[in-house]
Design an enzyme around this catalytic site. Structure first.
Site, short mmCIF file in Angstrom:
data_model
loop_
_atom_site.label_atom_id
_atom_site.label_comp_id
_atom_site.label_asym_id
_atom_site.label_seq_id
_atom_site.Cartn_x
_atom_site.Cartn_y
_atom_site.Cartn_z
N ARG A 54 13.88 -3.98 8.41
CA ARG A 54 14.89 -4.51 9.99
C ARG A 54 16.03 -4.25 9.65
NH1 ARG A 54 12.04 -10.86 9.28
NH2 ARG A 54 11.37 -9.17 6.54
N CYS A 58 16.81 -6.34 4.49
CA CYS A 58 16.28 -7.47 5.09
C CYS A 58 14.41 -8.02 3.56
CB CYS A 58 15.72 -6.81 6.01
SG CYS A 58 14.42 -5.84 6.26
#
Lengths: 146, 288
Positions: free
Chosen positions: B251, B246
């Protein structure tokens, strides 16, 4: 600090001077607790809010409005849709409580790096970008009117 | 209506605990509840009674190098929060457990496999009106002997990613579509996110991380729903060599958790250098 609106400069100086991280967090949590005082009233905006009011990069779904005042200054309102977005709420309260009535030239130049003076340099990149995004929105509202 | 965890068809359902289960184990000395958040003000504002905080910046990162803490630092952290190798660590946090899964992933670098994620995270606990308080608990310090950090199985570095790309192996970019296309870096007045170039690593599929959760309560989707996204829609092979990334790896640790633990993918690595590294590297391929 001479370019920063006086009330905002005072708050930034006060919070920045707190060296203890936990004490600073307490102050910011207390600040976020006053969010209802800057929350956008229905007379200004109703949900669903237009996307152009959304703060770019803010993971807490923050929104900003500026209402023109008779004296040529701006009154700022905010909403933070994520109920867990305490930092975004605290940032909004600090701006909302200090920028009313400030000269637009100063509001347009509020430096985004006050985020790190208020929240500390160790906040995550994403969090920092979101909080700076709130300031950028406020700056832009002033710039549009200059 | 969200199905109970055991009925969702996960390959390793034991990696999740429910809010009910957590509520029943608040005073269980063999369990340590750990809150890990994106927003640093949340834990001090209130938290699950007895929970300790593991802060990504302060507790999991090396203060100088861009790297995670090493063995000694991990041992000190575990001692401070009163965890032994036998303690079951239950993570929860804000944003659909985004940072909770990040902390979980870092703990796996040190082999603390007795770890769980509380399904639905902090938002579900709050919505259910369960107790929270502001007392920061202190637990007796433990002696924790950790192995050296093992990066090779679940962590990917840039040179490995480059070879991965050259070999045409699959990657998953879990950022938003605007980040994936590079559009975000070109938005006026948009805060720069630490990268000079926008776009994605060539060949990467774009599956925003939050697609794996039910938006109404933050719980994970069923295995069937997750398979529909990752296997059928994106064509990812559960036995494939897959790298997720990410912006800084937070994430993508969520997607790593989903693929590895809920769907049983056998070889998924998280590239924590992610776009803040790749988007600044000289002369690496970028796709828009």
């Amino acid at each position: 600090m001479s370019e920063i609106p006086a009330k905002l400069a005072e708050v930034v100086t006060d919070i920045e001077s707190i060296s203890d991280r936990f004490e600073r967090q307490e102050i910011l949590i207390e600040t976020a607790d006053r969010f209802d005082g800057v929350r956008v009233p229905e007379s200004v905006a109703a949900k669903p809010y237009p996307e152009e009011r959304r703060v770019p990069a803010c993971e807490s779904d923050a929104f900003v409005w500026a209402v023109d005042q008779p004296d040529g200054t701006l009154k700022f309102y905010f909403d933070v849709l994520n109920p867990q977005g305490l930092s975004a709420m605290a940032m909004s309260v600090i701006l909302g409580e200090t920028l009313d009535g400030a000269p637009l030239e100063q509001v347009a130049k509020v430096p985004t790096d006050i985020v790190f003076k208020l929240f500390g340099k160790e906040i995550s990149m994403g969090k920092g970008a979101g909080l700076m995004g709130i300031i950028s929105m406020v700056q832009n509202e002033a710039k549009k009117r200059l | 209506m969200t199905l109970p965890i055991a009925e969702r068809g996960y390959v390793h359902p034991g990696v999740l605990v429910s809010t009910d289960w957590t509520a029943e184990h608040l005073n269980d000395p063999s369990v340590r509840i750990v809150e890990s958040n994106e927003d640093p003000l949340l834990y001090p504002s209130r938290h699950i009674p007895g929970a300790v905080q593991v802060d990504w910046t302060h507790d999991l990162n090396d203060p100088v190098r861009r790297d995670y803490l090493k063995k000694a630092g991990f041992e000190a952290l575990m001692s401070r929060i009163g965890v032994t190798p036998e303690t079951m660590v239950v993570f929860y946090g804000d944003k659909n457990n985004w940072w909770a899964t990040y902390a979980y992933w870092v703990f796996q670098l040190f082999g603390h496999s007795n770890a769980k994620i509380m399904d639905g995270g902090r938002a579900k606990w709050e919505k259910e009106g369960r107790p929270m308080d502001r007392i920061v608990p202190e637990y007796p310090a433990t002696i924790y002997h950790a192995p050296d950090r093992d990066d090779h199985k679940i962590r990917a570095f840039r040179d490995q990613v480059l070879k991965h790309v050259e070999a045409g192996r699959p990657l998953v970019d879990v950022r938003s579509p605007a980040e994936y296309t590079g559009e975000k870096l070109h938005m006026p007045e948009y805060p720069q996110e630490g990268a000079l170039r926008g776009g994605h690593i060539p060949g990467a599929k774009n599956v925003p991380w939050a697609r794996a959760v039910n938006p109404e309560d933050g719980t994970f989707k069923t295995a069937e729903e997750l398979r529909q996204i990752y296997e059928h829609e994106q064509g990812l092979d559960p036995n494939g060599d897959i790298i997720a990334y990410c912006r800084i790896g937070e994430r993508s640790s969520h997607t790593w958790f989903v693929l590895t633990n809920l769907l049983g993918f056998s070889n998924v690595r998280n590239y924590d250098g992610s776009w803040t590294e790749w988007g600044n590297l000289v002369d690496v391929p970028i796709e828009k």
